[in-house]
Design a protein around this motif. Structure first.
Motif, mmCIF file in Angstrom:
data_model
loop_
_atom_site.group_PDB
_atom_site.id
_atom_site.type_symbol
_atom_site.label_atom_id
_atom_site.label_comp_id
_atom_site.label_asym_id
_atom_site.label_seq_id
_atom_site.Cartn_x
_atom_site.Cartn_y
_atom_site.Cartn_z
ATOM 1 N N SER A 4 -33.674 -68.616 68.900
ATOM 2 C CA SER A 4 -34.710 -67.593 68.952
ATOM 3 C C SER A 4 -35.528 -67.768 70.222
ATOM 4 N N LEU A 5 -35.787 -66.675 70.921
ATOM 5 C CA LEU A 5 -36.581 -66.753 72.142
ATOM 6 C C LEU A 5 -37.979 -67.254 71.860
ATOM 7 N N SER A 6 -38.471 -66.934 70.659
ATOM 8 C CA SER A 6 -39.831 -67.364 70.323
ATOM 9 C C SER A 6 -39.945 -68.879 70.269
ATOM 10 N N SER A 7 -38.798 -69.559 69.938
ATOM 11 C CA SER A 7 -38.839 -71.018 69.852
ATOM 12 C C SER A 7 -38.959 -71.667 71.223
ATOM 13 N N LEU A 8 -38.650 -70.871 72.271
ATOM 14 C CA LEU A 8 -38.742 -71.409 73.622
ATOM 15 C C LEU A 8 -40.115 -71.230 74.242
ATOM 16 N N GLU A 9 -40.992 -70.489 73.591
ATOM 17 C CA GLU A 9 -42.311 -70.240 74.141
ATOM 18 C C GLU A 9 -43.122 -71.528 74.145
ATOM 19 N N PRO A 10 -43.739 -71.842 75.260
ATOM 20 C CA PRO A 10 -44.515 -73.084 75.361
ATOM 21 C C PRO A 10 -45.668 -73.111 74.363
ATOM 22 N N GLU A 11 -45.841 -74.256 73.730
ATOM 23 C CA GLU A 11 -46.954 -74.439 72.810
ATOM 24 C C GLU A 11 -48.212 -74.793 73.598
ATOM 25 N N PRO A 12 -49.360 -74.262 73.168
ATOM 26 C CA PRO A 12 -50.606 -74.615 73.854
ATOM 27 C C PRO A 12 -50.867 -76.117 73.774
ATOM 28 N N GLN A 13 -51.371 -76.669 74.854
ATOM 29 C CA GLN A 13 -51.751 -78.072 74.894
ATOM 30 C C GLN A 13 -53.264 -78.156 75.030
ATOM 31 N N THR A 14 -53.870 -79.071 74.306
ATOM 32 C CA THR A 14 -55.326 -79.203 74.335
ATOM 33 C C THR A 14 -55.700 -80.637 74.671
ATOM 34 N N TYR A 15 -56.793 -80.760 75.441
ATOM 35 C CA TYR A 15 -57.300 -82.069 75.835
ATOM 36 C C TYR A 15 -58.814 -82.064 75.722
ATOM 37 N N HIS A 16 -59.353 -83.194 75.319
ATOM 38 C CA HIS A 16 -60.803 -83.330 75.147
ATOM 39 C C HIS A 16 -61.253 -84.617 75.829
ATOM 40 N N GLU A 17 -62.226 -84.488 76.715
ATOM 41 C CA GLU A 17 -62.792 -85.648 77.393
ATOM 42 C C GLU A 17 -64.311 -85.626 77.222
ATOM 43 N N ARG A 18 -64.914 -86.800 77.175
ATOM 44 C CA ARG A 18 -66.374 -86.889 77.091
ATOM 45 C C ARG A 18 -66.837 -88.153 77.800
ATOM 46 N N LYS A 19 -67.972 -88.015 78.470
ATOM 47 C CA LYS A 19 -68.512 -89.152 79.210
ATOM 48 C C LYS A 19 -69.986 -88.909 79.480
ATOM 49 N N ILE A 20 -70.755 -89.968 79.495
ATOM 50 C CA ILE A 20 -72.181 -89.849 79.785
ATOM 51 C C ILE A 20 -72.431 -90.182 81.252
ATOM 52 N N PHE A 21 -73.207 -89.321 81.903
ATOM 53 C CA PHE A 21 -73.536 -89.479 83.317
ATOM 54 C C PHE A 21 -75.048 -89.676 83.461
ATOM 55 N N PRO A 22 -75.484 -90.497 84.418
ATOM 56 C CA PRO A 22 -76.916 -90.766 84.605
ATOM 57 C C PRO A 22 -77.598 -89.704 85.462
ATOM 58 N N TYR A 23 -77.379 -88.449 85.128
ATOM 59 C CA TYR A 23 -77.971 -87.331 85.860
ATOM 60 C C TYR A 23 -78.545 -86.333 84.858
ATOM 61 N N ARG A 24 -79.390 -85.454 85.363
ATOM 62 C CA ARG A 24 -79.987 -84.426 84.519
ATOM 63 C C ARG A 24 -78.983 -83.317 84.212
ATOM 64 N N PRO A 25 -79.114 -82.654 83.057
ATOM 65 C CA PRO A 25 -78.188 -81.574 82.705
ATOM 66 C C PRO A 25 -78.110 -80.488 83.776
ATOM 67 N N ASN A 26 -79.273 -80.145 84.387
ATOM 68 C CA ASN A 26 -79.245 -79.076 85.390
ATOM 69 C C ASN A 26 -78.478 -79.489 86.642
ATOM 70 N N GLU A 27 -78.518 -80.791 86.981
ATOM 71 C CA GLU A 27 -77.785 -81.264 88.147
ATOM 72 C C GLU A 27 -76.280 -81.143 87.920
ATOM 73 N N LEU A 28 -75.846 -81.554 86.732
ATOM 74 C CA LEU A 28 -74.425 -81.505 86.403
ATOM 75 C C LEU A 28 -73.943 -80.071 86.263
ATOM 76 N N TYR A 29 -74.777 -79.251 85.638
ATOM 77 C CA TYR A 29 -74.428 -77.828 85.478
ATOM 78 C C TYR A 29 -74.239 -77.152 86.835
ATOM 79 N N GLN A 30 -75.108 -77.445 87.791
ATOM 80 C CA GLN A 30 -75.024 -76.796 89.097
ATOM 81 C C GLN A 30 -73.697 -77.085 89.787
ATOM 82 N N ILE A 31 -73.168 -78.284 89.603
ATOM 83 C CA ILE A 31 -71.898 -78.633 90.237
ATOM 84 C C ILE A 31 -70.756 -77.823 89.646
#
Length: 202
Positions: free
Chosen positions: A12-39
């Protein structure tokens, strides 16, 4: 009546369709939220630090309620033997999140969603790894003074990345390669923070 026996069936062609891949990363940075958001919100600068992003062009920018900005951005990515451009809708919620969704007409990806979030955090958290938060920071980013906005570091940054290639061949070739992309993005983001704001120590 003679019956024909079937020795094999086409997949079946549907079986060849790529499955979505998901990744989750988290880390604490010594900066203010607005500084990180601006980047992260500065999508025009992505080629300078985002892995495999070779070009970025803002096609349309629209200001919405509550300070939210929505942009249509054309991004070009190059990795392995591939180089493709696609349009992504980027929604920037000041100092809280940057949400990017690739358009359905993207030639490379069937789906591609990237979400950055910024939340106040404690320096006692085990995710904290870059040193103590800074105090009295008056550095500016693109003319915007950090002290203008509320909140102080450290900040918990989370990255959620979900994608599926439009072409099964791309998915097969890039499966292992793209498994490291989310980690590379966080590392590149960390290096950009240091370049823009310093190491984040007192």
């Amino acid at each position: 009546m003679r019956r024909c026996r079937t020795f094999f069936t086409l997949p079946s062609l549907s079986s060849l369709e790529p499955e979505p891949q998901t990744y989750h990363e988290r880390k604490i940075f010594p900066y203010r939220p607005n500084e990180l958001y601006q980047i992260v919100a500065d999508v025009a600068s992505y080629p300078a630090f985002v892995p495999y992003c070779t070009a970025s062009r803002i096609l349309e920018r629209k200001a919405c309620q509550d300070g939210v900005t929505v942009m249509d951005v054309e991004l070009t990515v190059g990795f392995l033997a591939f180089k493709e451009s696609y349009v992504s809708k980027v929604t920037c919620k000041p100092f809280e999140s940057v949400h990017a969704v690739a358009s359905s007409s993207t030639p490379l990806f069937k789906t591609l969603t990237t979400v950055w979030r910024f939340q106040p955090a404690s320096s006692d958290s085990p995710h904290f790894s870059m040193g103590p938060p800074r105090h009295g920071c008056e550095q500016s980013y693109r003319g915007i003074t950090s002290g203008t906005f509320p909140g102080s570091g450290p900040t918990l940054v989370t990255l959620d990345l979900a994608f599926a290639f439009a072409n099964p061949v791309h998915a097969t070739i890039s499966a292992t390669f793209f498994g490291q992309v989310s980690k590379l993005m966080v590392k590149a983001f960390e290096e950009r923070c240091i370049a823009m704001y310093g190491p984040g120590t007192e």
